[in-house]
Motif scaffolding. Sequence first.
Motif, PDB file in Angstrom:
ATOM      1  N   TRP A 170      33.551  -4.805  53.579  1.00 19.09           N
ATOM      2  CA  TRP A 170      32.852  -3.552  53.252  1.00 19.09           C
ATOM      3  C   TRP A 170      31.591  -3.373  54.098  1.00 19.09           C
ATOM      4  CZ3 TRP A 170      34.905   0.342  50.763  1.00 19.09           C
ATOM      5  CH2 TRP A 170      35.997   0.118  49.934  1.00 19.09           C
TER       6      TRP A 170
ATOM      7  N   ASP B 163      34.965  -1.538  56.997  1.00 18.48           N
ATOM      8  CA  ASP B 163      35.098  -0.276  56.252  1.00 18.48           C
ATOM      9  C   ASP B 163      35.643   0.863  57.121  1.00 18.48           C
ATOM     10  OD1 ASP B 163      34.948   1.593  54.175  1.00 18.48           O
ATOM     11  OD2 ASP B 163      32.813   1.968  54.491  1.00 18.48           O
TER      12      ASP B 163
ATOM     13  N   ARG C 204      37.422  -1.806  44.896  1.00 16.09           N
ATOM     14  CA  ARG C 204      36.864  -2.760  45.847  1.00 16.09           C
ATOM     15  C   ARG C 204      37.928  -3.595  46.562  1.00 16.09           C
ATOM     16  NH1 ARG C 204      32.434  -0.712  47.501  1.00 16.09           N
ATOM     17  NH2 ARG C 204      33.722   1.010  46.936  1.00 16.09           N
TER      18      ARG C 204
ATOM     19  N   LYS D  60      32.718   2.771  51.419  1.00 18.91           N
ATOM     20  CA  LYS D  60      31.822   1.847  50.709  1.00 18.91           C
ATOM     21  C   LYS D  60      30.867   2.537  49.740  1.00 18.91           C
ATOM     22  CE  LYS D  60      28.637   1.121  54.524  1.00 18.91           C
ATOM     23  NZ  LYS D  60      28.170   0.109  55.441  1.00 18.91           N
TER      24      LYS D  60
ATOM     25  N   ARG E 186      35.324  -9.905  50.771  1.00 17.61           N
ATOM     26  CA  ARG E 186      35.214  -8.455  50.510  1.00 17.61           C
ATOM     27  C   ARG E 186      33.887  -7.903  51.016  1.00 17.61           C
ATOM     28  NH1 ARG E 186      37.480  -7.914  44.396  1.00 17.61           N
ATOM     29  NH2 ARG E 186      39.666  -7.721  44.976  1.00 17.61           N
TER      30      ARG E 186
ATOM     31  N   TYR F 183      40.593  -3.039  51.014  1.00 17.22           N
ATOM     32  CA  TYR F 183      40.838  -3.675  52.312  1.00 17.22           C
ATOM     33  C   TYR F 183      41.241  -5.147  52.197  1.00 17.22           C
ATOM     34  CZ  TYR F 183      38.080   0.380  53.841  1.00 17.22           C
ATOM     35  OH  TYR F 183      37.595   1.655  54.057  1.00 17.22           O
TER      36      TYR F 183
END
Length: 86
Positions: free
Chosen positions: A13, A17, A28, A22, A9, A31
């Motif tokens: 981010w 992103d 969170r 972000k 993650r 994606y």
Amino acid sequence: MTITLTQVRDIGWSFWDPIGLKDTDCPRDEYDSYIRAAVDMLQNGQSSADTIDFLVTAETEYIGLSPREDTLERATRTVEALVAIL
């Protein structure tokens, strides 16, 4: 070495992103499916180039955003960072 969802993650981010979320209160996991698919591709022997193409396609076709001048660069940096932790 085992990579964690948090590591994946963070890379998504930090480098990818595509929507620019972000600095928002967006969940969170926004994606996760794309970044985890990219990790799976790399772990299953697909090339970095194929994985970069996947992220570009995810951004422009699946998410439906118009290509930006940094689309390829962000996808490339993301894959490079994933390769570094794999």
